[in-house]
Design a protein around this motif. Sequence first.
Motif, PDB file in Angstrom:
ATOM      1  N   SER A 117       0.817  -1.046   0.082  1.00 37.83           N
ATOM      2  CA  SER A 117      -0.116  -0.213   0.100  1.00 37.83           C
ATOM      3  C   SER A 117       0.792   1.207  -0.055  1.00 37.83           C
ATOM      4  O   SER A 117       0.617   2.220  -0.658  1.00 37.83           O
ATOM      5  CB  SER A 117      -1.003   0.052   1.180  1.00 37.83           C
ATOM      6  N   ARG A 118       2.027   1.178   0.968  1.00 34.87           N
ATOM      7  CA  ARG A 118       2.741   2.465   0.829  1.00 34.87           C
ATOM      8  C   ARG A 118       3.490   2.569  -0.516  1.00 34.87           C
ATOM      9  O   ARG A 118       3.722   3.563  -0.950  1.00 34.87           O
ATOM     10  CB  ARG A 118       3.834   2.175   2.027  1.00 34.87           C
ATOM     11  N   LEU A 119       3.996   1.347  -1.108  1.00 36.00           N
ATOM     12  CA  LEU A 119       4.413   1.618  -2.310  1.00 36.00           C
ATOM     13  C   LEU A 119       3.569   2.008  -3.559  1.00 36.00           C
ATOM     14  O   LEU A 119       3.891   2.926  -4.225  1.00 36.00           O
ATOM     15  CB  LEU A 119       5.142   0.254  -2.749  1.00 36.00           C
ATOM     16  N   ARG A 120       2.428   1.709  -3.605  1.00 30.43           N
ATOM     17  CA  ARG A 120       1.541   2.053  -4.304  1.00 30.43           C
ATOM     18  C   ARG A 120       1.107   3.444  -4.254  1.00 30.43           C
ATOM     19  O   ARG A 120       0.859   4.104  -5.218  1.00 30.43           O
ATOM     20  CB  ARG A 120       0.073   1.449  -4.100  1.00 30.43           C
ATOM     21  N   GLN A 121       1.084   4.056  -3.103  1.00 30.28           N
ATOM     22  CA  GLN A 121       0.731   5.523  -2.577  1.00 30.28           C
ATOM     23  C   GLN A 121       2.073   6.452  -3.280  1.00 30.28           C
ATOM     24  O   GLN A 121       2.037   7.334  -3.971  1.00 30.28           O
ATOM     25  CB  GLN A 121       0.834   5.947  -1.330  1.00 30.28           C
ATOM     26  N   GLN A 122       3.166   5.847  -3.246  1.00 33.34           N
ATOM     27  CA  GLN A 122       4.374   6.533  -3.558  1.00 33.34           C
ATOM     28  C   GLN A 122       4.609   6.322  -5.181  1.00 33.34           C
ATOM     29  O   GLN A 122       4.797   7.248  -6.003  1.00 33.34           O
ATOM     30  CB  GLN A 122       5.879   5.984  -2.990  1.00 33.34           C
ATOM     31  N   ALA A 123       4.113   5.210  -5.705  1.00 38.40           N
ATOM     32  CA  ALA A 123       4.359   5.171  -7.210  1.00 38.40           C
ATOM     33  C   ALA A 123       3.616   6.040  -7.816  1.00 38.40           C
ATOM     34  O   ALA A 123       3.618   6.294  -9.011  1.00 38.40           O
ATOM     35  CB  ALA A 123       3.834   3.678  -7.527  1.00 38.40           C
ATOM     36  N   ALA A 124       2.157   6.352  -7.439  1.00 39.64           N
ATOM     37  CA  ALA A 124       1.311   7.540  -7.687  1.00 39.64           C
ATOM     38  C   ALA A 124       1.912   8.772  -7.950  1.00 39.64           C
ATOM     39  O   ALA A 124       1.201   9.561  -9.126  1.00 39.64           O
ATOM     40  CB  ALA A 124       0.052   7.308  -7.038  1.00 39.64           C
ATOM     41  N   LYS A 125       3.029   8.873  -7.397  1.00 35.26           N
ATOM     42  CA  LYS A 125       3.477  10.182  -7.746  1.00 35.26           C
ATOM     43  C   LYS A 125       4.693  10.172  -8.697  1.00 35.26           C
ATOM     44  O   LYS A 125       5.407  11.244  -9.043  1.00 35.26           O
ATOM     45  CB  LYS A 125       4.225  10.559  -6.466  1.00 35.26           C
ATOM     46  N   CYS A 126       5.102   8.910  -9.134  1.00 30.09           N
ATOM     47  CA  CYS A 126       6.077   8.616 -10.199  1.00 30.09           C
ATOM     48  C   CYS A 126       5.628   8.844 -11.374  1.00 30.09           C
ATOM     49  O   CYS A 126       4.139   8.566 -11.601  1.00 30.09           O
ATOM     50  CB  CYS A 126       6.618   7.469  -9.656  1.00 30.09           C
ATOM     51  N   ASP A 127       6.437   8.724 -12.527  1.00 32.42           N
ATOM     52  CA  ASP A 127       5.771   8.601 -13.761  1.00 32.42           C
ATOM     53  C   ASP A 127       6.183   7.468 -14.516  1.00 32.42           C
ATOM     54  O   ASP A 127       7.011   7.337 -15.284  1.00 32.42           O
ATOM     55  CB  ASP A 127       6.653   9.800 -14.618  1.00 32.42           C
ATOM     56  N   PHE A 128       5.636   6.189 -13.994  1.00 25.64           N
ATOM     57  CA  PHE A 128       6.370   4.791 -14.444  1.00 25.64           C
ATOM     58  C   PHE A 128       5.105   4.527 -15.491  1.00 25.64           C
ATOM     59  O   PHE A 128       4.004   4.863 -15.747  1.00 25.64           O
ATOM     60  CB  PHE A 128       5.918   4.008 -13.125  1.00 25.64           C
ATOM     61  N   HIS A 129       5.937   3.740 -16.300  1.00 27.49           N
ATOM     62  CA  HIS A 129       5.359   3.005 -17.566  1.00 27.49           C
ATOM     63  C   HIS A 129       4.397   2.120 -17.151  1.00 27.49           C
ATOM     64  O   HIS A 129       3.342   1.987 -17.557  1.00 27.49           O
ATOM     65  CB  HIS A 129       6.028   3.060 -18.651  1.00 27.49           C
ATOM     66  N   ASP A 130       4.966   1.133 -16.314  1.00 32.22           N
ATOM     67  CA  ASP A 130       4.504  -0.030 -15.982  1.00 32.22           C
ATOM     68  C   ASP A 130       4.299  -0.029 -14.266  1.00 32.22           C
ATOM     69  O   ASP A 130       5.299  -0.770 -13.622  1.00 32.22           O
ATOM     70  CB  ASP A 130       5.008  -1.385 -16.473  1.00 32.22           C
ATOM     71  N   THR A 131       3.474   0.661 -13.831  1.00 29.83           N
ATOM     72  CA  THR A 131       3.448   0.747 -12.233  1.00 29.83           C
ATOM     73  C   THR A 131       3.552  -0.521 -11.429  1.00 29.83           C
ATOM     74  O   THR A 131       4.273  -0.828 -10.567  1.00 29.83           O
ATOM     75  CB  THR A 131       2.224   1.661 -11.777  1.00 29.83           C
ATOM     76  N   ASP A 132       2.644  -1.491 -12.024  1.00 33.21           N
ATOM     77  CA  ASP A 132       2.564  -2.708 -11.272  1.00 33.21           C
ATOM     78  C   ASP A 132       4.260  -3.587 -11.382  1.00 33.21           C
ATOM     79  O   ASP A 132       4.660  -4.128 -10.188  1.00 33.21           O
ATOM     80  CB  ASP A 132       1.572  -3.633 -11.914  1.00 33.21           C
ATOM     81  N   ARG A 133       4.714  -3.405 -12.492  1.00 31.35           N
ATOM     82  CA  ARG A 133       6.093  -4.084 -12.533  1.00 31.35           C
ATOM     83  C   ARG A 133       6.990  -3.393 -11.705  1.00 31.35           C
ATOM     84  O   ARG A 133       7.981  -4.001 -11.003  1.00 31.35           O
ATOM     85  CB  ARG A 133       6.496  -3.874 -13.944  1.00 31.35           C
ATOM     86  N   GLU A 134       6.874  -1.990 -11.596  1.00 35.28           N
ATOM     87  CA  GLU A 134       7.677  -1.366 -10.613  1.00 35.28           C
ATOM     88  C   GLU A 134       7.744  -1.694  -9.053  1.00 35.28           C
ATOM     89  O   GLU A 134       8.507  -1.965  -8.469  1.00 35.28           O
ATOM     90  CB  GLU A 134       7.625   0.163 -11.080  1.00 35.28           C
ATOM     91  N   ILE A 135       6.373  -1.794  -8.571  1.00 33.96           N
ATOM     92  CA  ILE A 135       6.156  -2.240  -7.367  1.00 33.96           C
ATOM     93  C   ILE A 135       6.429  -3.727  -7.117  1.00 33.96           C
ATOM     94  O   ILE A 135       6.986  -3.893  -6.154  1.00 33.96           O
ATOM     95  CB  ILE A 135       4.499  -2.031  -7.102  1.00 33.96           C
ATOM     96  N   ARG A 136       6.437  -4.553  -8.265  1.00 35.51           N
ATOM     97  CA  ARG A 136       6.972  -5.895  -7.865  1.00 35.51           C
ATOM     98  C   ARG A 136       8.243  -5.937  -7.849  1.00 35.51           C
ATOM     99  O   ARG A 136       9.054  -6.774  -6.836  1.00 35.51           O
ATOM    100  CB  ARG A 136       6.638  -6.814  -8.963  1.00 35.51           C
ATOM    101  N   THR A 137       8.983  -4.956  -8.447  1.00 39.66           N
ATOM    102  CA  THR A 137      10.487  -5.032  -8.378  1.00 39.66           C
ATOM    103  C   THR A 137      10.872  -4.591  -7.226  1.00 39.66           C
ATOM    104  O   THR A 137      11.921  -5.159  -6.394  1.00 39.66           O
ATOM    105  CB  THR A 137      11.109  -4.146  -9.430  1.00 39.66           C
TER     106      THR A 137
END
Length: 152
Positions: A117-137
């Motif tokens: 959940s914390r990763l998802r909140q922070q990822a929302a502020k990033c400009d990721f092409h594939d957010t789910d992949r970045e979170i898994r990594t």
Amino acid sequence: MAEAKMAMPTVPNFEVHTDLATRGTRWAKWLKRFESAMVGFNITDSTRKRALLLFYGGQDMQDEFDTLTETGEDKDYKKAVEKLTAHFTPKVNADYETILFRKLMQESHETIDEFCSRLRQQAAKCDFHDTDREIRTQITVGCKSDFSINHR
């Protein structure tokens, strides 16, 4: 038959000057709660919604609003919200937010779900092409739970 009067909802004022670092997030949450109250009390008239927005926002928010330009007319609720959102929400530096994302590690007291959940909140502020992949990594890199790598 007499028309039943409903009491107006109570919505706490928006704390404009409290913790400027979190003001954008707090504004989004406050606005969501305010808009839920408007739906719950069936307030749909834009002029009324704008007046209530400024009233429930409190004097500090009204003072900030009065300094903004091009806020529209009394009937322009959406314009008022857009201007306040732009004013209260800081510009996001996606590179900096990505650095913060990469530094996130699971805390010792944190469950895997809380970490995600914390990763998802922070990822929302990033400009990721594939957010789910970045979170898994990042889970692979920063997770301290024993099952994280083998059970995804």
